[in-house]
Write an enzyme that holds these catalytic residues in place. Structure first.
Site, mmCIF file in Angstrom:
data_model
loop_
_atom_site.group_PDB
_atom_site.id
_atom_site.type_symbol
_atom_site.label_atom_id
_atom_site.label_comp_id
_atom_site.label_asym_id
_atom_site.label_seq_id
_atom_site.Cartn_x
_atom_site.Cartn_y
_atom_site.Cartn_z
ATOM 1 N N TRP A 38 40.078 53.022 -11.707
ATOM 2 C CA TRP A 38 38.971 53.792 -11.506
ATOM 3 C C TRP A 38 39.963 55.103 -10.893
ATOM 4 C CZ3 TRP A 38 36.859 53.524 -5.477
ATOM 5 C CH2 TRP A 38 38.794 52.955 -4.558
ATOM 6 N N ASP A 39 41.297 54.435 -10.980
ATOM 7 C CA ASP A 39 42.353 56.152 -9.940
ATOM 8 C C ASP A 39 41.608 57.400 -11.083
ATOM 9 O OD1 ASP A 39 43.715 53.363 -10.097
ATOM 10 O OD2 ASP A 39 45.159 54.156 -9.859
ATOM 11 N N GLU A 44 40.434 45.066 -1.126
ATOM 12 C CA GLU A 44 40.519 44.086 -2.055
ATOM 13 C C GLU A 44 41.231 42.376 -1.754
ATOM 14 O OE1 GLU A 44 42.628 46.458 -4.542
ATOM 15 O OE2 GLU A 44 41.485 46.607 -6.044
ATOM 16 N N LYS A 95 42.790 46.661 2.927
ATOM 17 C CA LYS A 95 43.963 48.025 2.509
ATOM 18 C C LYS A 95 43.546 48.762 2.508
ATOM 19 C CE LYS A 95 45.524 46.686 -2.341
ATOM 20 N NZ LYS A 95 45.127 46.226 -3.853
#
Lengths: 273, 729
Positions: free
Chosen positions: B332-333, B471, B583
């Site tokens: 998805w970056d 995550e 995160k």
């Protein structure tokens, strides 16, 4: 060409005997001659020294025995200066200083010797010793990689596995040394990041400290550095811990080396950076 | 062998005047445009190879030392060329090492750290996209040699890689052996059947004129005469072609390189011209903060180097084409972190990236069907085909074997892809894309969510058992980001379906037939969206990140600083899953992406709540925090996060760039500057600025494209120095 020499100071105490099986095994690995040095207030006769060595006395058949009078630490360092040993192997403390982390002599030798010093816990007694796993704690700096060269050579010569340990913790400021690799600050995807990081850590070590075909395993731990190294050493059945030391002893420095020397069940080799 | 001179080497060195046979371009001297590495630190080589990588979206090549070192890992990658050996996951193929070049004088290879390095400097010239090197070396015999090199991947002709080296013996003359042989095969066929062909051509320019060296000379079997003080130049051009782009890659490469070497000056000039044009469109200028300026240009340089508008079957992996880490896999970056830069500054490249997702729809449909859902479930990690290539487990260095659930559970990737496609269309107005590809992406992703969400006893639709952007918490129910983006996806698909049906009824009918869209289907998406569980608490104004999050253990992150390790390492997996430590932005990410849908007080309340609980264990995190903090007026905090983001690759003591640059963090940095500090937003279809610049930034100016029109702005406007205008060209 002369064989390399391993210098083994021996004060005649029962505790000091613990250094002998380790020294003997190291001499076999390094194809080095053992040079046993006894320093006392009076010169000890060979027969008396043989008696003191007890069931280790057979070691006398294949080594140099050097008996001198004087202050032990000073004499040991003088002899070391002269014979340039590959390493000094001695017990952490003698019978006169039980319970101490390091005896006076061991302390002085550790601080002033120009070669690696192997400190053997007296508790291991005279059991035989074999080098199968060498544990090298590593802070990720190139300086430490350079210092660990003797450890890598020893592991290669002894066909031992090298266990590289990096310990991270809280309140740990990043090192300023260029080329350092510490625990990754960002682990975007662990399935990619961890294998890459471990591979990179070993490659950076190997480019400064050639590892050849050495079997290397990378380990990461977090928490108090000394406790974690000791825990992993025990869990991995390390036979030797090799510490790179910058030579500072006064608090708050050297907390790791002090903690390890106090508690280690196995011999500890200290190499200066 | 070299005839050494008897005279003092130092004296001779001073007397030497340089010959005119210099390189075909000169480095940029402006510090705002260059990254300079002085000297040589062996242990940094992998980092520098990534930072100094050259690329053009077709090929990318690490900035390795030509002569090699104990820590050199030269590699050249081709976008879309993956190798998949049986039993292993596909990864980008590293082709033959084309840049290898070393000199042997009097039996001694020229190496750094052997002899005396009088000067050694590497310069990444971002303006011209050229990697320069200057090296002045004295060997043990006192011979002083000066070398200057340039290296680039042509942006004007993406199949060409160029390297030029000048060698000047300052105080000696004699003969040298050159080892410039290619390392690796000229033609190779990957396990997946792609043929990669590399053709190489060399030219020598010296006192004898311009001539083609023999293979024996290039391979070091013959020697080259070097004359005292006279510069000798070796040019090398490599042409790369694959069976992805031509029927006969070998012949094409051979012909291509023969033409190119004949006109090297043109090749160089066209490359420089292409980059000047690229910078004209995308440069971002910061006055008052050199570090920020350089970091942003570094971001733009690497993002632009990774994109290829001419190939819509490839995308940009997590490390671009700069390293082996992440195997070139696409996350998805690309859709959420990199794509905005391309949409506004390089729209033709953005189109290729969204079309890549369109082409991977068949694999996404198969994945959805495999899990028992309708529509398209995109791959968390994608390579060439769009099939999910996420590893299933990893052995962490603490000895734990960690199961990797992201491929199965990080389902928000599906709405991220939809968001990227919609975002592209919104900004460009590319109706052809919408009709031919975008609508299909939106419909298939909406179908996925409509089948994935289940109505429960409370009458609301829920999504259970997922991983959100955070995550650290796996297999959670009703993740706010996943649900929020799924809801958005369903609503937008409904709107677009209705819009396309009205505006382009013919293509809509064709699409409806092909996808078997029932007339009532969009209405059903709307209904599911309306009844979606969001986790929003009206009383507090907070979104609960997932069911049960508010009941987890509070941990004060300030008690752990400074730290070099991520929080999951320090706390352990088990404890972190039971804590509120996250995160990376999750609810904050939702707020950012759906900014206009969320009231200002809700944005602020959620940022204030979640920001102190974020451990920033992902490189994607700091930039988004900088962006949202800037929008909320937390300028000092925003600046701090911006610095943190800019240091992810550029810090010289983290080693994090070894496996390649962090392309998403670089995209995030650009977003933080333009969409955060400059506050660029589109209100009523018009660009508006809500600038909140750091105090040290005297101004920020850039260009962007909106609906085919280039706009330019300089901020702050209130200082009287600002301006905004539409550029007609």
């Amino acid at each position: 060409m002369n064989n390399p020499v391993i210098l083994v100071p021996f004060d005649g105490s029962k505790q000091a005997l613990a250094a002998l099986p380790v020294a003997k095994a190291l001499s076999e690995i390094e194809q080095a001659d053992l040079h046993i040095l006894h320093v006392g207030e009076r010169v000890m006769a060979a027969k008396e020294l043989r008696n003191r060595l007890g069931d280790q006395s057979s070691i006398l058949d294949c080594l140099t025995i050097d008996v001198r009078a004087g202050t032990p630490a000073i004499k040991i360092l003088q002899v070391a200066e002269g014979i340039k040993p590959k390493m000094v192997v001695l017990c952490r403390h003698s019978g006169t200083e039980p319970g101490k982390m390091l005896g006076r002599t061991a302390m002085k030798v550790l601080r002033d010797a120009r070669c690696p010093v192997v400190l053997v816990p007296p508790e291991r007694g005279t059991r035989s010793w074999h080098l199968q796993r060498v544990m090298v704690p590593h802070d990720g700096t190139p300086t430490t990689s350079a210092a660990l060269l003797p450890a890598a050579e020893l592991a290669k010569d002894g066909d031992a596995q090298l266990l590289v340990v990096h310990v991270t913790g809280i309140k740990a400021a990043p090192t300023k040394e260029p080329g350092s690799l510490t625990t990754p600050r960002y682990v975007d995807q662990p399935q990619h990041e961890w294998p890459s990081w471990a591979e990179e850590f070993v490659k950076r070590l190997a480019c400064i400290c050639p590892l050849g075909h050495l079997q290397v395993r990378m380990l990461l731990a977090h928490g108090d550095t000394a406790s974690e190294i000791l825990r992993l050493a025990e869990r991995q059945s390390a036979d030797l811990i090799v510490l790179a030391w910058r030579g500072k002893w006064e608090p708050p420095r050297a907390a790791t080396i002090k903690g390890i020397l106090r508690e280690a069940y196995c011999p500890v080799m200290v190499v200066r950076t | 062998m070299v005839d050494a001179f008897n005279a003092s080497p130092e004296l001779l060195a001073r007397q030497v005047s340089f010959h005119s046979m210099e390189l075909p371009a000169a480095p940029t001297s402006d510090l705002e445009w260059i990254l300079v590495e002085e000297g040589f630190t062996l242990a940094r080589e992998h980092d520098l190879e990534s930072l100094f990588a050259i690329g053009n979206g077709y090929a990318g090549s690490r900035g390795s030392l030509s002569e090699g070192s104990a820590l050199s890992a030269p590699a050249t990658f081709l976008a879309g060329v993956f190798d998949s050996q049986p039993g292993s996951l596909p990864g980008l193929v590293a082709t033959a090492d084309w840049s290898r070049l070393s000199a042997i004088i009097d039996g001694q290879p020229l190496r750094l750290n052997q002899g005396d390095d009088l000067e050694h400097r590497r310069i990444l010239d971002m303006r011209q996209a050229i990697l320069w090197r200057e090296w002045r070396h004295q060997d043990e015999a006192g011979r002083i040699m000066r070398l200057r090199t340039l290296r680039f991947a042509s942006l004007a002709d993406r199949h060409l890689l160029v390297q030029c080296v000048t060698v000047t013996p300052e105080n000696f003359g004699g003969r040298a052996f050159i080892d410039a042989a290619l390392i690796g095969p000229k033609v190779e066929v990957t396990a997946s059947g792609t043929t990669v062909a590399m053709a190489v051509a060399h030219r020598v320019v010296n006192h004898a004129g311009r001539w083609t060296p023999s293979a024996e000379l290039i391979a070091g079997r013959e020697s080259l005469e070097l004359r005292l003080g006279e510069t000798c130049r070796l040019d090398r051009i490599v042409a790369l072609h694959t069976s992805r782009d031509t029927v006969n890659p070998r012949e094409t490469a051979d012909r291509h390189v023969e033409r190119a070497i004949e006109d090297l000056t043109r090749v160089v000039d066209e490359h420089r011209g292409a980059w000047l044009a690229r910078w004209k469109a995308s440069d971002l200028r910061i006055e008052g903060d050199l570090a920020a300026q350089r970091a942003l240009r570094f971001a733009i340089y690497h993002l632009s180097s990774a994109a290829n508008p001419r190939d819509d079957r490839v995308s940009i992996g997590a490390r671009g084409l700069s390293g082996t880490a992440y195997k070139g896999h696409v996350f998805w970056d690309t859709d959420i972190f990199m794509l905005p830069f391309f949409i506004f500054a390089y729209p033709e490249a953005a189109r290729a990236l969204v079309m890549y997702r369109y082409h991977t729809l068949p694999a996404a449909r198969a994945k959805a069907a495999g899990f028992g859902y309708r529509g398209a479930f995109f791959a968390w990690e994608s390579a060439d085909s769009g099939e999910d290539v996420t590893p299933r487990f990893v052995a962490a260095p603490d000895g734990q074997v960690i199961p990797i659930l992201t491929g199965e559970l990080e389902q928000h990737i599906t709405s991220d892809v939809a968001f990227g496609a919609w975002n592209y269309w919104q900004a460009t107005g590319d109706d052809r894309f919408l009709v031919e590809a975008g609508t299909e992406i939106l419909i298939e992703t909406a179908r996925f969510w409509a089948s994935r969400a289940k109505r429960e006893g409370d009458g609301l639709y829920h999504i259970r058992g997922v991983i959100g952007p955070d995550e650290y918490h796996e297999t959670v129910d009703d993740n706010a980001y996943t649900n929020g983006m799924a809801q958005w996806n369903l609503e937008i698909a409904t709107e677009i379906a209705n819009f396309v049906a009205q505006r382009w009824p013919g293509p809509w009918q064709a699409l409806s037939r092909r996808l078997a869209i029932e007339p009532e289907e969009p209405r059903r998406w709307q209904q599911v969206a309306r009844d979606f569980y969001t986790g929003f608490d009206q009383r507090t104004g907070l979104f609960e990140q997932f069911r049960g999050y508010f009941g987890l253990e509070e941990i004060d992150l300030t008690a752990f600083g400074p730290r070099t390790a991520p929080m999951d390492v320090l706390l352990g997996r088990e404890r972190i899953q039971k804590s509120k430590v996250i995160k990376q932005p999750d609810v904050v990410m939702l707020i950012y992406l759906l900014w206009d849908r969320i009231p200002p007080e809700v944005r602020k309340a959620n940022f204030d709540y979640y920001e102190p609980r974020c451990g920033h264990g992902s490189s994607l995190s700091p930039a988004i925090h900088a962006l949202v903090a800037a929008r909320l007026g937390y300028t000092a905090m925003a600046e701090r996060y911006f610095r943190q983001a800019s240091e992810i690759d550029l810090s010289d003591n983290m080693g994090s760039a070894a496996g390649g640059i962090h392309a998403a963090a670089l995209g995030g940095l650009w977003q933080a500057a333009v969409l955060g500090f400059a506050g660029l937003q589109f209100e009523g279809g018009r660009p508006e600025y809500h600038a909140n610049l750091p105090p040290s930034w005297r101004s920020l100016s850039t260009r962007f494209q909106w609906h085919g029109q280039w706009h330019e702005f300089a901020l702050p406007e209130e200082a009287g120095t600002g301006k905004r205008r539409i550029i007609h060209e």
